[in-house]
Design an enzyme around this catalytic site. Structure first.
Site, short mmCIF file in Angstrom:
data_model
loop_
_atom_site.label_atom_id
_atom_site.label_comp_id
_atom_site.label_asym_id
_atom_site.label_seq_id
_atom_site.Cartn_x
_atom_site.Cartn_y
_atom_site.Cartn_z
N HIS A 201 0.82 -1.22 0.00
CA HIS A 201 0.00 0.00 0.00
C HIS A 201 0.85 1.26 0.00
O HIS A 201 0.38 2.31 0.42
CB HIS A 201 -0.93 -0.01 1.22
CG HIS A 201 -1.93 -1.11 1.18
ND1 HIS A 201 -1.95 -2.14 2.09
CD2 HIS A 201 -2.93 -1.37 0.30
CE1 HIS A 201 -2.94 -2.98 1.79
NE2 HIS A 201 -3.54 -2.54 0.72
N HIS A 202 2.09 1.15 -0.45
CA HIS A 202 2.93 2.37 -0.45
C HIS A 202 2.37 3.41 -1.41
O HIS A 202 2.64 4.59 -1.28
CB HIS A 202 4.39 2.03 -0.80
CG HIS A 202 4.57 1.56 -2.21
ND1 HIS A 202 4.16 0.32 -2.64
CD2 HIS A 202 5.10 2.17 -3.29
CE1 HIS A 202 4.43 0.21 -3.93
NE2 HIS A 202 5.00 1.32 -4.35
N LYS B 4 6.61 -4.31 -10.51
CA LYS B 4 6.34 -3.92 -11.90
C LYS B 4 5.91 -2.46 -11.97
O LYS B 4 6.45 -1.66 -12.74
CB LYS B 4 5.22 -4.83 -12.43
CG LYS B 4 4.91 -4.71 -13.88
CD LYS B 4 3.74 -5.63 -14.27
CE LYS B 4 4.00 -7.10 -14.00
NZ LYS B 4 2.94 -7.98 -14.53
N LYS C 212 -3.31 -8.73 -6.82
CA LYS C 212 -3.69 -9.75 -7.80
C LYS C 212 -4.89 -10.52 -7.30
O LYS C 212 -5.08 -10.64 -6.08
CB LYS C 212 -2.53 -10.74 -8.01
CG LYS C 212 -2.61 -11.52 -9.29
CD LYS C 212 -2.19 -10.64 -10.45
CE LYS C 212 -1.90 -11.38 -11.71
NZ LYS C 212 -1.06 -10.55 -12.58
N1 GLU Z 1 -2.57 -8.80 -15.45
C1 GLU Z 1 -1.66 -7.87 -16.04
C2 GLU Z 1 -0.30 -7.99 -15.39
O1 GLU Z 1 0.07 -9.02 -14.86
C3 GLU Z 1 -2.22 -6.45 -16.06
C4 GLU Z 1 -2.53 -5.85 -14.75
C5 GLU Z 1 -3.26 -4.51 -14.84
O2 GLU Z 1 -3.47 -4.01 -15.93
O3 GLU Z 1 -3.61 -4.00 -13.78
O4 GLU Z 1 0.50 -7.10 -15.44
#
Ligand code: GLU
Length: 471
Positions: free
Chosen positions: A63-64, A93, A105
């Protein structure tokens, strides 16, 4: 799972490894690695005359920055560990490509092919309701998107369910991304991950001295590529690399097996062939070389595993002969296979960099949703008029006339798809340059994955430090 360590542990191990090249204050590394919130859901769905208990998850890793962001996958492989690992990868990412979200996720443990469209719709709507009940979804809280086994259709169901419960919430359309364009989506989102993979590989291959080290010449054009998986990411990577990069696709695999053609496979025609015949096997000119994993062992310049995790393991890693491996899927290489590939001289472009195009364009979609207007709508005509005035002045001063075609090209504003693609291209190039600079500045950093984790860790750490939580 790779050997005895889980997917989440393997991501944590990579982070620990990279942390040795950073200067994080005490305790911060543990906070960054931890999954902040894990929601485990079970709900019943009526299938015919019976009820099936569905297992599902949503994990908010960090939650940063808020909201948290990440896809929802429908797959039989889904379990808590997998969703935690994928949520963690989302944090790194987003940080790496400067998308201002924490990582999350979701996953539903089902094989979507076993259900009808109506059943999938009721599963998706029920899952969304559970997220709403627990405050796990919202444009400022947590914003899902597509992942393996889901697409714009599921996102539209999620949006509709959310709006039914949050009637009148002005920013509700930003509660999910990857929506159909007619449902407040954005052009270019569907192919964004594959397009980003292409931009990332092309950028990496533009550095002559780096390519020399792995026995390649500079530039993507004319290089050979093998793609595992023709889902959204694999098919778009292959199509765009072929059309825009002049890449030769010599091997492809799907669940029915692997095919090879040294002269190159026309991916567009192959996709049509598969739609018609239900298989890639037998595609004219190609040779059936074995099961879905066989393609991974083809000698090529660029290998793109674009299916699921754990495809390259200690078992097949010694037989991989690709110069560059671009992890279009999340976690396709197990942690113990990674050093084998590096030792054999392969360069690995890690998942949380190379497949970041999807979340980047999700960010653009979210911005579009919150601003309630299409990019370019307000300024395009005004800018075009301003450029026209300048051209007119140039014509007056030089006495030369600019042709209508040239005038059009010089004065027009960008369309939504052009703006999205250029923003995506810029994001992928900038992030790669940051990773490369990190390696150049510290010659002890052994590989691209470690360098990318160093960049991501430093960015997340600086958020925590500026919040005053850590000294
Ligand atoms: N599921 C994709 C990923 O692993 C996209 C995630 C997104 O667009 O929030 O990066």
């Amino acid at each position: 799972m790779s050997g005895h360590i889980s997917f989440f542990e393997s991501v944590s191990n990579y982070v620990d490894n990279a942390a040795r090249y950073t200067d994080l204050p005490n305790g911060l590394l543990e906070q960054i690695k931890a999954c902040n919130l894990v929601l485990r859901i079970r709900f019943p769905v009526r299938i015919g005359n019976d009820y099936e208990v569905i297992e599902a998850y949503r994990v908010q890793h960090s939650h940063h920055r808020l909201p948290t962001k990440g896809g929802i996958r429908y797959a039989e492989s889904v379990d808590q560990d997998e969703v935690m690992a994928l949520a963690a990868l989302m944090s790194y990412k987003c940080a790496l490509v400067d998308v201002p979200f924490g990582g999350a996720k979701g996953g539903i443990k089902i094989n979507p092919a076993r259900f009808t469209v109506e059943q999938l719709q009721s599963i998706t709507r029920r899952y969304t309701t559970e997220l709403i009940k627990k405050n796990f979804i919202g444009p400022g809280i947590d914003v899902p998107a597509p992942d393996y086994g889901t697409g714009p259709r599921e996102m539209a169901w999620i949006l509709d369910t959310y709006q039914a419960f949050r009637h009148g919430e002005i920013d509700s359309i930003g509660c999910v991304t990857g929506k159909p364009i007619t449902q407040n989506g954005i052009r270019g989102r569907n192919e964004a991950t594959g397009r980003g993979v292409f931009y990332g590989i092309r950028e990496c291959m533009s550095h002559e001295e780096d390519m020399k080290k792995i026995g390649l010449t500079k530039g993507i054009e004319g290089k050979t590529m093998v793609v595992q998986g023709l889902g959204n990411v694999g098919s778009n990577t292959a199509l765009i690399s072929q059309r825009e990069g002049g890449v030769k696709i010599i091997g492809v695999s799907e669940r029915e097996g692997s095919i090879y053609d040294a002269n190159g496979i026309d991916v567009e025609k192959l996709l049509l062939y598969r739609m018609e015949k239900g298989t890639i096997i037998g595609y004219p000119g190609s040779k059936h070389i074995g099961d879905p994993k066989a393609a991974l062992e083809i000698e090529c310049d660029i290998l793109v595993p674009a299916a699921l995790e754990n495809q390259i393991t200690v078992e097949n890693a010694p037989r991989i002969k690709a110069k560059i491996i671009a992890e279009a899927a999340n976690g396709p290489i197990t942690a113990d296979a990674d050093p084998i590939l590096l030792k054999n001289g392969s360069m690995i472009l890690p998942d949380f960099y190379i497949n970041a195009g999807g979340v980047t364009v999700s960010y653009f979609e979210w911005l579009k949703n919150l601003s309630h207007h299409r990019f370019g709508r307000l300024e395009n005509r005004f800018q075009s008029q301003a450029f026209s005035n300048i051209l007119k002045k140039v014509e007056d001063m030089t006495g030369k006339t600019i042709s209508d075609r040239e005038r059009y090209l010089l004065t027009r504003g960008g369309t939504e798809i052009e703006l999205v693609n250029s923003g995506l291209e810029d994001t992928m190039i900038t992030a790669y340059q940051q990773v490369r600079d990190t390696m150049l500045m510290n010659s002890k950093i052994p590989d691209v994955r470690t360098a990318a984790f160093v960049c991501a860790l430093n960015k997340i750490a600086s958020d925590y430090i500026s919040m005053g939580i850590f000294p």
